[in-house]
Design an enzyme around this catalytic site. Structure first.
Site, PDB file in Angstrom:
ATOM      1  N   LYS A   1       6.215  30.680 -40.693  1.00 10.46           N
ATOM      2  CA  LYS A   1       7.199  31.357 -39.852  1.00 10.46           C
ATOM      3  C   LYS A   1       6.915  32.858 -39.788  1.00 10.46           C
ATOM      4  CE  LYS A   1       9.215  27.519 -39.170  1.00 10.46           C
ATOM      5  NZ  LYS A   1       7.947  26.781 -39.209  1.00 10.46           N
TER       6      LYS A   1
ATOM      7  N   ALA B   1      12.654  24.026 -50.038  1.00  5.40           N
ATOM      8  CA  ALA B   1      11.607  23.085 -50.452  1.00  5.40           C
ATOM      9  C   ALA B   1      12.037  22.204 -51.622  1.00  5.40           C
ATOM     10  CB  ALA B   1      10.337  23.859 -50.805  1.00  5.40           C
TER      11      ALA B   1
ATOM     12  N   LYS C   1      15.189  34.867 -37.890  1.00  5.64           N
ATOM     13  CA  LYS C   1      16.244  34.661 -38.901  1.00  5.64           C
ATOM     14  C   LYS C   1      15.853  35.325 -40.210  1.00  5.64           C
ATOM     15  CE  LYS C   1      13.900  31.235 -41.151  1.00  5.64           C
ATOM     16  NZ  LYS C   1      13.512  31.173 -42.579  1.00  5.64           N
TER      17      LYS C   1
ATOM     18  N   ARG D   1      14.137  35.647 -52.308  1.00  4.68           N
ATOM     19  CA  ARG D   1      13.519  36.953 -52.558  1.00  4.68           C
ATOM     20  C   ARG D   1      13.973  38.034 -51.595  1.00  4.68           C
ATOM     21  NH1 ARG D   1       7.628  34.262 -52.700  1.00  4.68           N
ATOM     22  NH2 ARG D   1       8.700  33.108 -51.064  1.00  4.68           N
TER      23      ARG D   1
END
Length: 353
Positions: free
Chosen positions: A108, A148, A199, A271
């Site tokens: 992304k 994930a 986003k 993060r």
């Protein structure tokens, strides 16, 4: 059954091996030059060290030197590198892929020219391919709110497989769809990829309130800053939707999994949110990057630097107005110029009375 070769063995690429292999597909993980320890671990113990989970026994792991053999006869090739490695991936895949193969990317982000023209990452990958090969490859991507680890342990996850050809995305969705991995399909390729990239910009801002509370010693108070966070989220969604329109996608895409859904889950932690928290405490971003999060991959910050920087040239060319994207412009000033955390509230929600 299909043969699926995955370039990159990060946590998302590996998490996707669970539904794919459980559907009877042959899945082969190929590590990049940065993934050697991961591949060694999977080969020796079956455990992905970052996920902390054993991959399914049918999933095989290979070092980069084996990439050509693994990819040569694959039906589907997945690009599982992060956005910082997209150019490297383009160089590799352009030499390894064959006509008729289907490319499926989970990477992304965006890239931008000096004049502000922005490009989704599948187009960046494609730019490395010989034009004839590029035309014979099917280009597709996965977007949506997908952590994930949750996917790997079979928590319900809803995503969109998008691409230019409806039959291809339906075929790919069928390879991965399970009773916990719920897949919708769309041919609004540009819209979904734009939403997935932008986003990340607003996930950074999601950490501000947490940091401000810590700075004030109020992180355990009864009253927190949900009002602040909600307003930032709403302006972010407004801008995300506008970016999709600017790039030629359907703005309504921003209202679904590939837009607000993905932005919600990304804003819940991680993060980029952590980095925003430090800024909320009053620490200049350059110090956050050099001291507190040195060496940490920050996809959201990378997106801000690309997309936020592009807004200047786009404004100068008259493509967008000076009053558009005030939150993204402000976030760019924070990460590129160490601007203080003075949210431009009065510039938000233009057109609302």
């Amino acid at each position: 059954m299909a043969k699926i070769a995955v370039l990159g063995s990060g946590i998302m690429a590996t998490a996707l091996s669970f539904p794919a292999s459980e559907n009877g597909n042959e899945v082969r993980l190929v590590g990049t030059f940065l993934d050697r320890e991961i591949i060694d671990s999977i080969q020796k113990t079956g455990v992905h060290p970052d996920l902390g989970l054993k991959v399914n026994e049918s999933v095989k792991a290979h070092q980069l030197e084996e990439a050509a053999d693994v990819i040569a006869d694959a039906d589907v090739v997945m690009c599982g590198v992060n956005s910082f490695g997209i150019e490297w991936a383009g160089e590799q895949l352009s030499k390894l892929m064959k006509p008729g193969q289907k490319l499926l990317t989970v990477t992304k982000g965006m890239r931008a020219d000096d004049d502000g023209t922005m490009h989704i990452l599948p187009d960046v990958l494609r730019s490395y391919f010989d034009p004839e090969l590029a035309e014979s490859v099917s280009w597709n991507a996965i977007v949506g709110p997908s952590i994930a680890g949750e996917l790997a342990v079979h928590h319900d996850t809803c995503v969109v497989f998008c691409g230019q050809n409806e039959a291809d995305v339906e075929y790919l969705a069928g390879l991965f769809r399970t009773d916990y991995y719920h897949v919708w399909t769309s041919t609004d390729f540009v819209g979904h990829e734009t939403g997935a990239a932008t986003k990340n910009v607003y996930a950074f801002a999601a950490g501000f309130a947490q940091g401000m509370l810590r700075k004030a010693g109020k992180e355990n108070d009864r009253y927190v800053m949900y009002n602040y966070g909600a307003a930032v989220f709403a302006q972010g969604q407004k801008e995300l939707r506008s970016f999709i329109k600017l790039m030629g996608g359907d703005p309504e895409t921003g209202d679904g999994l590939g837009g607000v859904g993905d932005m919600f889950v990304t804003s819940m932690g991680g993060r980029n949110v952590k980095a925003g928290g430090y800024v909320g405490e009053g620490i200049a971003f350059s110090e956050v990057q050099d001291r507190y999060m040195k060496g940490v991959t920050l996809e959201g910050v990378a997106a801000i630097k690309v997309i936020g920087k592009a807004l200047g040239p786009l404004t100068e060319r008259g493509v967008i107005g000076e009053d558009e994207y005030p939150l993204c412009r402000f976030l760019y000033s924070v990460v590129a110029e160490d601007a203080p955390l003075e949210m431009p509230w009065d510039k938000f929600f233009q057109g609302l009375k």
